[in-house]
Scaffold this active site. Structure first.
Site, PDB file in Angstrom:
ATOM      1  N   ALA A 253       0.711  -1.226   0.000  1.00 44.69           N
ATOM      2  CA  ALA A 253      -0.130   0.025   0.079  1.00 44.69           C
ATOM      3  C   ALA A 253       0.812   1.045   0.053  1.00 44.69           C
ATOM      4  O   ALA A 253       1.663   1.299   0.625  1.00 44.69           O
ATOM      5  CB  ALA A 253      -0.949   0.036   1.221  1.00 44.69           C
ATOM      6  N   ASP A 254       0.631   2.364  -0.659  1.00 42.11           N
ATOM      7  CA  ASP A 254       1.032   3.616  -0.836  1.00 42.11           C
ATOM      8  C   ASP A 254       0.263   4.526   0.330  1.00 42.11           C
ATOM      9  O   ASP A 254       0.891   5.405   1.071  1.00 42.11           O
ATOM     10  CB  ASP A 254       1.139   4.130  -2.128  1.00 42.11           C
ATOM     11  CG  ASP A 254       2.261   3.410  -2.919  1.00 42.11           C
ATOM     12  OD1 ASP A 254       3.165   3.901  -2.864  1.00 42.11           O
ATOM     13  OD2 ASP A 254       1.918   2.487  -3.579  1.00 42.11           O
ATOM     14  N   ARG A 255      -1.039   4.400   0.758  1.00 42.83           N
ATOM     15  CA  ARG A 255      -1.765   5.030   1.289  1.00 42.83           C
ATOM     16  C   ARG A 255      -2.791   4.208   1.695  1.00 42.83           C
ATOM     17  O   ARG A 255      -3.706   3.705   0.645  1.00 42.83           O
ATOM     18  CB  ARG A 255      -1.960   6.487   0.950  1.00 42.83           C
ATOM     19  CG  ARG A 255      -2.671   7.189   1.949  1.00 42.83           C
ATOM     20  CD  ARG A 255      -2.942   8.821   1.414  1.00 42.83           C
ATOM     21  NE  ARG A 255      -1.597   9.479   1.442  1.00 42.83           N
ATOM     22  CZ  ARG A 255      -1.384  10.745   1.537  1.00 42.83           C
ATOM     23  NH1 ARG A 255      -2.345  11.589   1.821  1.00 42.83           N
ATOM     24  NH2 ARG A 255      -0.009  11.333   1.211  1.00 42.83           N
ATOM     25  N   ALA A 263      -4.981   2.784  -1.493  1.00 42.46           N
ATOM     26  CA  ALA A 263      -4.175   3.255  -2.734  1.00 42.46           C
ATOM     27  C   ALA A 263      -2.820   2.505  -2.826  1.00 42.46           C
ATOM     28  O   ALA A 263      -2.145   2.485  -1.944  1.00 42.46           O
ATOM     29  CB  ALA A 263      -4.082   4.593  -2.589  1.00 42.46           C
TER      30      ALA A 263
END
Length: 364
Positions: A253-255, A263
């Protein structure tokens, strides 16, 4: 031994240039913040945890030899440069969280009259350096929690694992291993832990178009580790889940928003949809630093858009018809409703319980 994507000692920083992999293993010297911003923006280093670490360490190597006349000037330098680094790739929240924490530290040290400017600098340097060790420890914990969750899920479902030994097959997307972190990995850390436990029958990795992080980087790591692994095209996931008895999908995950919307690299969303259709558990593996409780849902996550060239060319060779328009978002948002669990260093949480659980952890 896992790959080393970041080499650091006090005053010296080098990163493995991921644009050259798998053909060439070359380290790039990062002499300061400008270099740090460039290697992040150009994706010579990528992966949300690694972006934060390299960004902060680039500031550490820049200020290490400098002499500051006042704590105020050091604080202003720290704040300005960290906010600049956040702009290199804004979707990944880890850099923003790390910047906010270090700016808070700088402000506290600036206000503390018992702390001299030289001590302030040393304490800031130690705080940035501690990020390396913590990331590896957190990744190992993520791996342990994730492997346990997958094996428990298989046991509860009553389905037979792919191998008679009880080992499982898993699918991962993009790159989440040693090349995306300080070491060990997040989603790939879960895979690594399954292998260490003797419970990994096979791992499938997607190519991850258009930047091919799966084909270039994850496949490179899996071959390096000698894991039983197979590369598949992004468009093969539905057929794979139908035919190969995959026990779980694990992605990074990036966010992560406070409601669990996540995201991650473009293509993650469609894999989650397909996994839901086939009844395959879909896990997100991410450190707490990737969870942004200030964002209520994925609708509020800024999605970075990348240059057309990443779609139209492979290396220097053009593969798309000249004149065609391109849409190249680097990430998509997977709704929480499609996510089985979010694996962190502090445990595995259902999306619906994430905000309350993380808030309690942060307060404890």
């Amino acid at each position: 031994m896992s790959l080393q994507s970041i080499k650091y000692s006090r005053g010296s920083l080098e990163i493995l240039d991921q644009l050259l992999l798998p053909g060439q293993s070359k380290y790039v010297v990062v002499r300061g913040v400008e270099d740090g911003w460039k290697v992040i923006n150009k994706m010579q280093v990528r992966g949300a945890p690694a972006i934060a670490i390299v960004g902060c360490l680039s500031l550490a190597v820049e200020i290490n030899p400098e002499e500051f006349g006042s704590k105020k000037s050091l604080r202003q330098e720290i704040e300005g440069k960290l906010n600049y680094l956040v702009s290199a790739r804004p979707t990944a929240v880890n850099m923003k969280i790390a910047a906010d924490e270090l700016i808070t530290l700088a402000n506290e040290l600036d206000k503390d009259e018992t702390v001299a400017v030289s001590e302030m600098k040393q304490r800031f340097l130690k705080a940035t350096e501690a990020m390396l060790e913590k990331d590896i420890a957190d990744n190992r914990a993520i791996g342990a929690h994730g492997a346990k969750a997958i094996m428990q899920r298989v046991a509860e479902a009553g389905g037979a694992p792919a191998a008679s030994s009880g080992a499982v097959r898993v699918l991962t997307h993009c790159n989440t291993g040693s090349l995306a972190t300080a070491g060990y990995g997040t989603a790939l850390g879960v895979v690594r832990q399954l292998a260490e436990l003797g419970k990994l029958e096979h791992v499938y990795c997607t190519e991850t178009r258009p930047y091919n992080q799966g084909a270039r980087l994850t496949a490179y790591e899996l071959v390096h580790e000698k894991f039983p692994a197979t590369l598949v095209l992004d468009s093969m996931v539905a057929a794979l889940l139908r035919a190969k008895n995959v026990a779980a999908v694990v992605v990074g995950a990036d966010r992560v928003a406070s409601n669990g919307d996540t995201a991650n690299k473009i293509g993650t969303y469609q894999i989650a949809v397909v996994a839901k259709h086939h009844g395959v558990p879909f896990y997100v593996a991410a450190p707490l630093t990737s969870i942004d409780l200030a964002i209520p849902s994925g609708d509020h996550i800024i999605i970075e858009e990348r240059p057309d060239r990443e779609m139209t060319h492979v290396g220097e060779h053009r593969i798309a018809a000249p004149g065609i328009n391109c849409w190249n978002p680097a990430f998509d948002v997977t709704p929480a409703s499609l996510i089985t669990g979010i694996i962190t260093e502090r445990g595995v949480f259902k999306p619906a319980e994430l905000k309350e659980a993380i808030t309690k952890l942060l307060e404890s």
